[in-house]
Design an enzyme around this catalytic site. Structure first.
Site, PDB file in Angstrom:
ATOM      1  N   LYS A   1       0.988  -1.076   0.111  1.00 54.76           N
ATOM      2  CA  LYS A   1      -0.105  -0.001   0.164  1.00 54.76           C
ATOM      3  C   LYS A   1       0.937   1.186  -0.236  1.00 54.76           C
ATOM      4  CE  LYS A   1      -0.827  -0.256   5.148  1.00 54.76           C
ATOM      5  NZ  LYS A   1      -0.032  -1.371   5.232  1.00 54.76           N
TER       6      LYS A   1
ATOM      7  N   ARG B   1      -6.269   2.934  11.333  1.00 51.97           N
ATOM      8  CA  ARG B   1      -5.957   1.321  11.673  1.00 51.97           C
ATOM      9  C   ARG B   1      -6.885   0.620  12.432  1.00 51.97           C
ATOM     10  NH1 ARG B   1      -0.553   0.164  11.219  1.00 51.97           N
ATOM     11  NH2 ARG B   1       1.015   1.698  10.731  1.00 51.97           N
TER      12      ARG B   1
ATOM     13  N   ARG C   1      12.392  -6.593   2.348  1.00 54.48           N
ATOM     14  CA  ARG C   1      12.273  -5.010   2.636  1.00 54.48           C
ATOM     15  C   ARG C   1      13.416  -4.326   2.971  1.00 54.48           C
ATOM     16  NH1 ARG C   1       6.403  -3.213   4.516  1.00 54.48           N
ATOM     17  NH2 ARG C   1       7.295  -3.564   6.659  1.00 54.48           N
TER      18      ARG C   1
ATOM     19  N   ARG D   1      14.443  -4.055   9.001  1.00 56.55           N
ATOM     20  CA  ARG D   1      13.754  -3.819  10.304  1.00 56.55           C
ATOM     21  C   ARG D   1      13.701  -5.156  10.880  1.00 56.55           C
ATOM     22  NH1 ARG D   1       8.391  -0.104   9.336  1.00 56.55           N
ATOM     23  NH2 ARG D   1       7.734  -2.155   8.623  1.00 56.55           N
TER      24      ARG D   1
ATOM     25  N   ARG E   1       2.229  -9.484  13.374  1.00 51.48           N
ATOM     26  CA  ARG E   1       1.726  -8.169  13.038  1.00 51.48           C
ATOM     27  C   ARG E   1       0.373  -8.767  12.156  1.00 51.48           C
ATOM     28  NH1 ARG E   1       6.049  -5.048   9.896  1.00 51.48           N
ATOM     29  NH2 ARG E   1       4.411  -3.450   9.797  1.00 51.48           N
TER      30      ARG E   1
END
Length: 214
Positions: A13, A88, A123, A156, A167
């Protein structure tokens, strides 16, 4: 054009938000980025957020909503904006409604949990400026360094598979209900995330043309 992008962590996104921002000339607003910006600027809400981040705690809804409100009042949001990472929860969505912010379109990018876990391992982020990349889908032109500021890129901690699964569990429990919230308003459409970035972008573009005629 007031748009929200929904999707699980790693669904893409943020990348789509950036593409739409560049195409239509409206700002893409990432919650994490504007919290950092508000802290750096020393705004009232930024100072409130700093107290929580320095303590290693989540910034509460009231502060996040205040920061969003500050950001949306800026001149560059006059002709529209894209929200990435907010709301969220349905509580935050209701708060956005209460602020008088009328959202035109919500695009939910759908990717399976299994594919999300695979994607996350590629990522890379820049700790200095917050820019994000992916070794396959959005590589930095500077290789292992940020093409914007030259800082070395890193992985990360929360991109590790076990953390990603946690998550995803939180996303399904707290954020996924937003799809029904906005579907009930006739504003949410789903786009199946494709393996090739350009294919997902084309599907997103199709929905934008349907909604805005351009």
């Amino acid at each position: 054009m007031k748009i929200i992008f929904l999707g699980a962590p790693g669904a893409g996104k943020g990348t789509q938000s950036d593409i739409v921002s560049e195409t239509y000339g409206i700002p893409a607003i990432s919650t994490g980025a504007i919290i950092r910006e508000a802290i750096a600027e020393g705004t009232e809400m930024g100072l409130a957020a700093r107290r929580y981040t320095e303590a290693g705690e989540l910034v509460p809804d009231a502060v996040v909503i205040g920061i969003i409100k500050e950001r949306l009042s800026k001149e560059d949001c006059k002709n529209g904006f894209i929200l990435d990472g907010f709301p969220r929860t349905t509580v935050q969505a209701q708060a956005l409604d209460d602020m008088g912010v009328e959202i035109d379109l919500v695009i939910s990018i759908e990717v399976s949990d299994q594919d999300i876990v695979k994607r996350m391992s590629g990522r890379r982020v820049c700790a200095a400026c917050g820019a994000s990349y992916h070794t396959v889908y959005k590589p930095s032109k500077a290789g292992e360094y940020c093409e914007k500021c030259g800082n070395e890129l890193s992985i990360r901690k929360d991109d590790k598979p076990e953390i990603v699964l946690e998550r995803l569990s939180v996303y399904h429990a707290l954020t996924e209900p937003l799809k029904d919230y906005y579907k009930n308003k006739g504003k949410c459409v789903e786009v199946i995330g494709q393996e090739v970035l350009a294919d997902t972008t084309a599907l997103v573009r199709e929905q934008l043309v349907k909604a805005f005629g351009r």
